[in-house]
Enzyme design. Sequence first.
Site, PDB file in Angstrom:
ATOM      1  N   HIS A   1     124.351 106.555  30.984  1.00 30.97           N
ATOM      2  CA  HIS A   1     123.038 105.621  30.972  1.00 30.97           C
ATOM      3  C   HIS A   1     121.770 106.437  30.845  1.00 30.97           C
ATOM      4  O   HIS A   1     121.750 107.813  31.212  1.00 30.97           O
ATOM      5  CB  HIS A   1     123.062 104.714  32.323  1.00 30.97           C
ATOM      6  CG  HIS A   1     121.808 103.776  32.403  1.00 30.97           C
ATOM      7  ND1 HIS A   1     120.776 104.018  32.749  1.00 30.97           N
ATOM      8  CD2 HIS A   1     121.852 102.526  31.816  1.00 30.97           C
ATOM      9  CE1 HIS A   1     120.011 103.036  32.801  1.00 30.97           C
ATOM     10  NE2 HIS A   1     120.810 101.856  32.304  1.00 30.97           N
TER      11      HIS A   1
ATOM     12  N   SER B   1     137.620  97.484  34.257  1.00 34.56           N
ATOM     13  CA  SER B   1     136.296  97.025  33.874  1.00 34.56           C
ATOM     14  C   SER B   1     136.477  95.647  33.259  1.00 34.56           C
ATOM     15  O   SER B   1     137.536  94.946  33.106  1.00 34.56           O
ATOM     16  CB  SER B   1     136.033  97.799  32.652  1.00 34.56           C
ATOM     17  OG  SER B   1     135.259  97.227  31.698  1.00 34.56           O
TER      18      SER B   1
END
Length: 369
Positions: free
Chosen positions: A116, A313
């Site tokens: 990120h 996920s």
Amino acid sequence: MSANIDSVLNALYEDLTAYTAHHAGYPYNLAFNPGPVSRFLKFSLNNIGDPYVGSNYAIGTRAIEREVIAFFGKLYGLEQPWGYVTACGTEGNYYGIWPGTRLFPTAPILTSVDSHYSLGKAAAIAKTRLIYIESKVNGEMDYSDLERNVKGGHGPFVVNANIGTTITGAVDGIDRICNILAASGRSFHLHCDGALGGLLEPFLSDETKLNFARYPIGSISVSGHKFIGAPMPCGVVLARKEHVSRMEQRVEYISSSDTTIMGSRNGLTPLFIWQAIHQRDFAKEAKECRRNAEFLCGALDVKGWRPLLNDMSTTVVFNKPSDECCRRWQLATAGDRAHVVVMQNHTRAWLKRFLEALDDVPLSRSAAV
Ligand SMILES: *Cc1c(COP(=O)(O)O)cnc(C)c1O
């Protein structure tokens, strides 16, 4: 005047209701019910300073905040947890990098290219060198590149592991990273960025690796508005108490005994998180989201959208549809790919509606929408 306020607010309310109904791309649980906590909006809640140290300002929720930290401490196997409710996952990443850079001032930060952007900002703010490690096609760290950089580097390291990357939801192997670092014989601080995956991996893995007792993890950061779905940005950061106390002395030596990054801190967000912990079954929700993500992935595969769904996920990546479709469903895009993050508000019926809309995409491109 007040009529004007009413009409502006009503129009905004309608817009936000419609946007919420069509939201697919970002990892926010939009099914959150603020419930009994709403009435606390009228107080000027402020948990200023350390959650474990009192303040003369008494209008806050520190005791509740400490219960939130205790919950996460238990979840991540940290016996004597220290931590606090942050302004967002990004603040938790800054905090996670901080002890590393204070304990090892010359250490570079190693993190994968799929990290990120908050990791890049954390490095810039800490004035620390950032070394990007290559990723594999699925977005997971390339461990041989990590090994190369560790062997070729000097001194201690600060390493960030992604527990669910932003774009593909890939989970970096904490065990593999720790093995490489241990074999190098160098000191290190390992931070885990679990913004969304911090509340998926423990429930979707066979045996969680997000565990302070089993791995030499230094800190973990999670967002509070993603899986939990708090109606305003927030997060939780946990760190080993011994790191924090070592830092605390250092900070005190300079001027302050304050241990958090922010000064004034939101006292309402710990209440939202605390209520969710008591009311909901996170394991059940995570498994349900995963089943729905598998359903979406299967359906997209049949339709030829070339989907990818990583282990542990709920992020389903597929070929990017038209710009109009991405806007309408607020899809996050990266190059020629887009993704849907399947959250608690995405029921089977909702996903079927989304799939039907996708069917129309190539056909309706020329038609006015
Ligand atoms: C969303 C996200 C962040 C940042 O979290 P915020 O709560 O939005 O500040 C950090 N890392 C990853 C992997 C994320 O997906």
